[in-house]
Design a protein around this motif. Structure first.
Motif, PDB file in Angstrom:
ATOM      1  N   GLY B 135       0.803  -1.219   0.000  1.00  0.00           N
ATOM      2  CA  GLY B 135       0.000   0.000   0.000  1.00  0.00           C
ATOM      3  C   GLY B 135       0.832   1.264   0.000  1.00  0.00           C
ATOM      4  N   ASN B 136       2.147   1.125  -0.117  1.00  0.00           N
ATOM      5  CA  ASN B 136       3.033   2.294  -0.029  1.00  0.00           C
ATOM      6  C   ASN B 136       3.756   2.500  -1.348  1.00  0.00           C
ATOM      7  N   ILE B 137       3.476   3.627  -1.970  1.00  0.00           N
ATOM      8  CA  ILE B 137       4.058   3.905  -3.283  1.00  0.00           C
ATOM      9  C   ILE B 137       5.311   4.763  -3.137  1.00  0.00           C
ATOM     10  N   CYS B 138       6.352   4.394  -3.904  1.00  0.00           N
ATOM     11  CA  CYS B 138       7.589   5.180  -3.966  1.00  0.00           C
ATOM     12  C   CYS B 138       7.885   5.447  -5.429  1.00  0.00           C
ATOM     13  N   ARG B 139       8.126   6.718  -5.787  1.00  0.00           N
ATOM     14  CA  ARG B 139       8.398   7.034  -7.190  1.00  0.00           C
ATOM     15  C   ARG B 139       9.887   7.147  -7.473  1.00  0.00           C
ATOM     16  N   CYS B 140      10.736   6.976  -6.433  1.00  0.00           N
ATOM     17  CA  CYS B 140      12.172   7.130  -6.653  1.00  0.00           C
ATOM     18  C   CYS B 140      12.913   5.806  -6.755  1.00  0.00           C
ATOM     19  N   THR B 141      12.746   4.961  -5.753  1.00  0.00           N
ATOM     20  CA  THR B 141      13.720   3.873  -5.579  1.00  0.00           C
ATOM     21  C   THR B 141      13.505   2.689  -6.492  1.00  0.00           C
ATOM     22  N   GLY B 142      12.289   2.482  -7.001  1.00  0.00           N
ATOM     23  CA  GLY B 142      12.022   1.238  -7.716  1.00  0.00           C
ATOM     24  C   GLY B 142      11.824   0.078  -6.769  1.00  0.00           C
ATOM     25  N   TYR B 143      11.788   0.350  -5.492  1.00  0.00           N
ATOM     26  CA  TYR B 143      11.434  -0.606  -4.423  1.00  0.00           C
ATOM     27  C   TYR B 143      12.530  -1.593  -4.047  1.00  0.00           C
ATOM     28  N   VAL B 144      13.475  -1.855  -4.941  1.00  0.00           N
ATOM     29  CA  VAL B 144      14.507  -2.859  -4.626  1.00  0.00           C
ATOM     30  C   VAL B 144      15.245  -2.461  -3.351  1.00  0.00           C
ATOM     31  N   LYS B 145      15.617  -1.195  -3.265  1.00  0.00           N
ATOM     32  CA  LYS B 145      16.382  -0.728  -2.094  1.00  0.00           C
ATOM     33  C   LYS B 145      15.519  -0.708  -0.834  1.00  0.00           C
ATOM     34  N   ILE B 146      14.235  -0.522  -1.013  1.00  0.00           N
ATOM     35  CA  ILE B 146      13.338  -0.527   0.155  1.00  0.00           C
ATOM     36  C   ILE B 146      13.254  -1.946   0.725  1.00  0.00           C
ATOM     37  N   ILE B 147      13.122  -2.934  -0.146  1.00  0.00           N
ATOM     38  CA  ILE B 147      13.088  -4.336   0.307  1.00  0.00           C
ATOM     39  C   ILE B 147      14.418  -4.655   1.019  1.00  0.00           C
ATOM     40  N   GLU B 148      15.530  -4.223   0.419  1.00  0.00           N
ATOM     41  CA  GLU B 148      16.846  -4.482   1.035  1.00  0.00           C
ATOM     42  C   GLU B 148      16.944  -3.813   2.404  1.00  0.00           C
ATOM     43  N   SER B 149      16.360  -2.632   2.525  1.00  0.00           N
ATOM     44  CA  SER B 149      16.415  -1.898   3.792  1.00  0.00           C
ATOM     45  C   SER B 149      15.672  -2.655   4.887  1.00  0.00           C
ATOM     46  N   VAL B 150      14.497  -3.171   4.538  1.00  0.00           N
ATOM     47  CA  VAL B 150      13.715  -3.914   5.530  1.00  0.00           C
ATOM     48  C   VAL B 150      14.447  -5.200   5.886  1.00  0.00           C
ATOM     49  N   ARG B 151      14.992  -5.857   4.851  1.00  0.00           N
ATOM     50  CA  ARG B 151      15.752  -7.092   5.098  1.00  0.00           C
ATOM     51  C   ARG B 151      16.939  -6.822   6.027  1.00  0.00           C
ATOM     52  N   SER B 152      17.598  -5.703   5.809  1.00  0.00           N
ATOM     53  CA  SER B 152      18.741  -5.335   6.652  1.00  0.00           C
ATOM     54  C   SER B 152      18.306  -5.160   8.104  1.00  0.00           C
ATOM     55  N   ALA B 153      17.128  -4.547   8.300  1.00  0.00           N
ATOM     56  CA  ALA B 153      16.626  -4.364   9.676  1.00  0.00           C
ATOM     57  C   ALA B 153      16.309  -5.711  10.320  1.00  0.00           C
ATOM     58  N   ILE B 154      15.788  -6.639   9.526  1.00  0.00           N
ATOM     59  CA  ILE B 154      15.455  -7.963  10.059  1.00  0.00           C
ATOM     60  C   ILE B 154      16.743  -8.680  10.450  1.00  0.00           C
ATOM     61  N   GLU B 155      17.759  -8.581   9.590  1.00  0.00           N
ATOM     62  CA  GLU B 155      19.018  -9.278   9.871  1.00  0.00           C
ATOM     63  C   GLU B 155      19.735  -8.694  11.068  1.00  0.00           C
ATOM     64  N   GLU B 156      19.579  -7.374  11.250  1.00  0.00           N
ATOM     65  CA  GLU B 156      20.202  -6.738  12.412  1.00  0.00           C
ATOM     66  C   GLU B 156      19.605  -7.290  13.703  1.00  0.00           C
ATOM     67  N   ALA B 157      18.287  -7.586  13.654  1.00  0.00           N
ATOM     68  CA  ALA B 157      17.616  -8.072  14.862  1.00  0.00           C
ATOM     69  C   ALA B 157      17.936  -9.531  15.136  1.00  0.00           C
TER      70      ALA B 157
END
Lengths: 326, 159
Positions: B135-157
């Motif tokens: 439900g969250n639209i981003c017009r800049c990143t193409g979403y790949v980096k957003i998925i990586e960012s969330v994955r990074s937060a999961i791995e940090e935990a």
């Protein structure tokens, strides 16, 4: 969008209180999740003096067993419905329809009753006040001409709710409450094919719950839709199918659609397609049967011809999948 | 018509708040204009883009199509509540380090939607992350980096 117009909020604690308020003030609007009504208020499409907030009514929530089936309160959210174990296993098409509405954030608050009453939609209607004023409004709201069919006197805004077709193929009923009492009717009886008066509910009536009947052994259901993006967008067309197979033959077949007319459309005459497998002759008969009954108009950015092809394709593949599904 | 206001009581970013609020005030206007919490952004203005996402009792909510009074008695969290003792949350660090944010306008909504996802599903796979942020639209990143960012937060935990 516009600033919110002024309105008063009533916060009833019971359904009886809610419909009593509505009876006294027919121009009031019921508010549940608000995902349909609030943007429409902000666009100036509707301007209710009073909003009746249903959030405090506990008796509208909850999914309970009923006569071998289920009773689903009108204020159950689409997220709850899509995640409900019994709905997922026994009413697969309904779970798919609920889980595919808009995006997960909408489904957290959007409700069953709200989706069934979803206002019909059109590119000339779901626009800002400024946009619509520049276009002399339209037949559905404040104007005199339908820009989709300028020579007609009829509004062709499309019904776009996902739950209704999935409920129609399983023969669901709705409980309707009013100050004079309540009634239970087949879901199809609350709709008519008119973009303005699409709901056959009296001004003081409200949907209290939906009743799902027990399904015949082996009756399988599915729902699929086409949309521009796979989240957020309303369906260009949605197809629900219920099918029961006996040996190599389709013994029972029901089809209902959304997005093609101003009401969710249960296709008539599907019994003529049963008795054999879904071979090419049957599927061509299916295309013809559906083609005669649907009426997609230029009410979305996708042209009607495309939506006709999408309906045919979705229905064919859904029937094949349910037929082969075991 | 003179709009009467009524008292809205809620817990906002772990702090009890009581304000006189009109019936027709939207949650986003309450957050930004009454509380001064301008981290929550108005994007499409009609519930179609997710920029205004906040958490209500741990679940994502579109504040631009919610009435303020709909969160009476609830726990509301905005991007301002993500910081603790001046330290960024793991999701904020993820978006910072993996470049999940470019122009930044959708980022508060992306982070709140991701936070809601991780609270109900602490270890989502990539498909579940896509679903959770659908439900969250981003017009800049193409979403790949957003998925990586969330994955990074999961791995940090993860220990």
């Amino acid at each position: 969008m516009e600033y919110m117009p002024e309105f008063r909020t009533a916060r009833p604690a019971t359904m009886a209180e809610a419909v009593a308020i509505k009876a006294a003030e027919p121009g009031a609007r019921f508010l549940a999740g608000g995902t349909d009504l609030v943007p429409n208020i902000r666009r100036g499409i509707v301007a209710p003096p009073t909003v009746i907030d249903l959030a405090g009514i506990a008796e509208m929530r909850g999914i309970e067993p009923l006569a071998g089936g289920l009773r689903i309160g009108a204020a159950v959210t689409l997220a709850e419905l899509a995640a409900h174990e019994r709905v997922r296993t026994a009413y697969g098409g309904l779970a798919q329809a609920a889980g595919g509405v808009a995006a997960n954030t909408h489904r957290e608050v959007a409700t069953v009753g709200g989706n069934l009453c979803l206002d019909t939609r059109c590119v000339f209607y779901n626009q800002s006040e400024w946009w619509r004023r520049a276009n002399d409004y339209c037949l559905k709201s404040k104007g005199e001409v339908c820009h989709v069919a300028p020579k007609g006197d009829h509004c062709f805004a499309a019904f776009s709710g996902d739950l209704a077709p999935a409920l129609l193929v399983i023969g669901a009923e709705v409980e309707i409450i009013a100050p004079k009492g309540s009634r239970v009717v087949p879901l199809g009886a609350i709709y008519q094919d008119d973009g303005i008066d699409y709901l056959l509910l009296e001004a003081d009536e409200m949907i209290a719950a939906v009743r799902l009947p027990a399904l015949a052994e082996g009756f399988r259901t599915g729902y699929a839709k086409s949309h521009v993006r796979s989240a957020i967008d309303f369906p260009l067309a949605g197809v629900a199918v219920g099918l029961r197979r006996e040996g190599k033959a389709i013994a029972e077949l029901r089809i209902a659609l959304t997005g093609t007319n101003s009401m969710p459309l249960a296709i008539e005459g599907t019994e003529g397609l049963t008795g054999g497998p879904p071979d090419e002759a049957m599927l061509e008969g299916l295309d013809a049967l559906i083609g005669r009954q649907i009426q997609p108009m230029s009410s979305t950015f996708s042209p009607p011809g495309y939506r006709r092809r999408v309906v045919a394709k979705l229905t064919r593949s859904m029937i094949r999948a349910l037929y082969l599904g075991g | 018509m003179i709009m009467a206001k009524s008292i809205l009581s809620l817990v906002l970013n772990n702090r009890r708040r009581d304000h006189a609020v009109a019936d027709n005030m939207l949650l986003i206007d309450y957050l930004r204009e009454v509380c001064g919490l301008t981290g929550t952004k108005m994007g499409c203005d009609g519930g179609e883009c997710g920029a205004c996402t906040v958490l209500v009792d741990d679940r994502p909510r579109l504040s631009c199509i919610s009435l303020a009074h709909s969160v009476a008695g609830r726990r509301v969290e905005t991007i301002e509540g993500a910081l603790s003792d001046g330290r960024m949350s793991r999701l904020q660090r993820g978006f910072h380090e993996k470049l999940g944010s470019q122009c930044g306008y959708c980022t508060p909504g992306q982070i709140m939607a991701a936070e809601g996802l991780l609270r109900r599903n602490p270890n989502p796979d990539d498909d579940e992350i896509r679903q959770g942020l659908s439900g969250n639209i981003c017009r800049c990143t193409g979403y790949v980096k957003i998925i990586e960012s969330v994955r990074s937060a999961i791995e940090e935990a993860a220990p």
